[in-house]
Motif scaffolding. Structure first.
Motif, PDB file in Angstrom:
ATOM      1  N   HIS A   1       0.946  -1.038  -0.033  1.00  0.00           N
ATOM      2  CA  HIS A   1      -0.052   0.100  -0.004  1.00  0.00           C
ATOM      3  C   HIS A   1       1.067   1.269   0.059  1.00  0.00           C
ATOM      4  CE1 HIS A   1      -3.341   2.827   1.212  1.00  0.00           C
ATOM      5  NE2 HIS A   1      -4.064   1.842   0.596  1.00  0.00           N
ATOM      6  N   ALA A   2       1.890   1.109   0.765  1.00  0.00           N
ATOM      7  CA  ALA A   2       2.731   2.591   0.907  1.00  0.00           C
ATOM      8  C   ALA A   2       3.362   2.746  -0.524  1.00  0.00           C
ATOM      9  CB  ALA A   2       4.054   2.216   2.032  1.00  0.00           C
ATOM     10  N   LEU A   3       3.777   1.660  -1.156  1.00  0.00           N
ATOM     11  CA  LEU A   3       4.162   1.767  -2.703  1.00  0.00           C
ATOM     12  C   LEU A   3       3.124   2.291  -3.600  1.00  0.00           C
ATOM     13  CD1 LEU A   3       6.309   1.336  -4.721  1.00  0.00           C
ATOM     14  CD2 LEU A   3       5.380  -0.951  -5.223  1.00  0.00           C
ATOM     15  N   LEU A   4       2.126   1.779  -3.569  1.00  0.00           N
ATOM     16  CA  LEU A   4       1.019   2.414  -4.644  1.00  0.00           C
ATOM     17  C   LEU A   4       0.673   3.572  -4.468  1.00  0.00           C
ATOM     18  CD1 LEU A   4      -0.802  -1.278  -5.060  1.00  0.00           C
ATOM     19  CD2 LEU A   4       1.167  -0.291  -6.459  1.00  0.00           C
ATOM     20  N   GLU A   5       0.452   3.957  -3.254  1.00  0.00           N
ATOM     21  CA  GLU A   5       0.270   5.488  -2.476  1.00  0.00           C
ATOM     22  C   GLU A   5       1.082   6.428  -3.316  1.00  0.00           C
ATOM     23  OE1 GLU A   5      -2.709   5.716   1.104  1.00  0.00           O
ATOM     24  OE2 GLU A   5      -0.364   5.665   1.469  1.00  0.00           O
ATOM     25  N   THR A   6       2.393   6.096  -3.607  1.00  0.00           N
ATOM     26  CA  THR A   6       3.234   6.848  -4.027  1.00  0.00           C
ATOM     27  C   THR A   6       3.664   6.607  -5.683  1.00  0.00           C
ATOM     28  OG1 THR A   6       5.086   5.742  -3.322  1.00  0.00           O
ATOM     29  CG2 THR A   6       4.344   7.458  -1.965  1.00  0.00           C
TER      30      THR A   6
END
Ligand code: FES
Ligand code: FES
Length: 153
Positions: A109-114
Motif C-alpha cells: 500500500h505504501a508503494l502504490l500510494e506514491t
C-alpha cells in the motif's frame, strides 16, 4: 504519557516512550493486524505505514512518533468490506498461514500510494524487506499486479 495518531484517531497512552509501536498497537489499542515475527526489524510481519512510509513497528519506539500519522491494516477495510488490496490478496489466494500478510499489504500500500504504476522490478525491490516463510511471494506479487491493473487502491 505517549500520544499516537492511528488511523485518523488520536490516543493518549500511559506507556513508556521506549515501548515498541507494535506493542502499543496490539496491547493497548487492540489493533492486532500487525504481527510480532522476529522483533528485530528483519521479517516485516509488523509493518505499518507512518507518514506514507512502510516501517517496522517492532523496532520503532512509540514515543518517537510525535504527531506523525500511523496507519494499520485495519484502516484499509474489514473482513466484511475488504479494501482493493485486501480483496486482491483474497482473489489471488496470496495467504497460506497468513502471518506475513498484513505486513505485506501495508508495504504494498505504501508503494502504490506514491507510485500507481510501479515496474515489476520496483515492486520486487520495494517488497524485498518483507519475508513470507510460506513462500507465497509469487501470489503476493500477482495480487499487487492485479490492483495496479484495476487502478483502484
Ligand atoms: S516483527 Fe518487526 S520486522 Fe519482524
Ligand atoms: S503466508 Fe505464511 S508467512 Fe506468509
Amino acid at each position: 504519557m505517549v500520544t499516537l495518531t492511528v488511523n485518523g484517531r488520536t490516543h493518549q497512552l500511559d506507556i513508556p516512550p521506549d515501548m515498541p509501536l507494535l506493542y502499543a498497537l496490539r496491547n493497548h489499542l487492540e489493533l492486532n493486524g500487525a504481527k510480532f515475527g522476529c522483533g528485530r526489524g528483519q521479517c516485516g510481519a509488523c509493518t505499518v505505514i507512518v507518514d506514507g512510509k512502510a516501517v517496522f513497528s517492532c523496532v520503532t519506539p512509540a514515543g518517537a512518533l510525535g504527531e506523525r500519522k500511523i496507519r494499520t491494516i485495519e484502516s484499509l477495510g474489514s473482513a466484511e468490506h475488504p479494501g482493493p488490496l485486501q480483496q486482491a490478496f483474497i482473489d489471488k489466494q496470496a495467504a497460506q498461514c497468513g502471518y506475513c500478510i498484513a505486513g505485506m499489504i501495508m508495504r504494498a500500500h505504501a508503494l502504490l500510494e506514491t507510485n500507481r504504476q510501479p515496474s515489476d522490478e520496483q515492486i520486487r525491490e520495494h517488497m524485498a524487506p518483507n519475508l513470507c516463510r510460506c513462500g507465497t511471494h509469487m501470489r503476493i506479487f500477482a495480487a499487487i499486479k492485479a490492483v495496479i491493473a484495476k487502478g483502484e487502491l
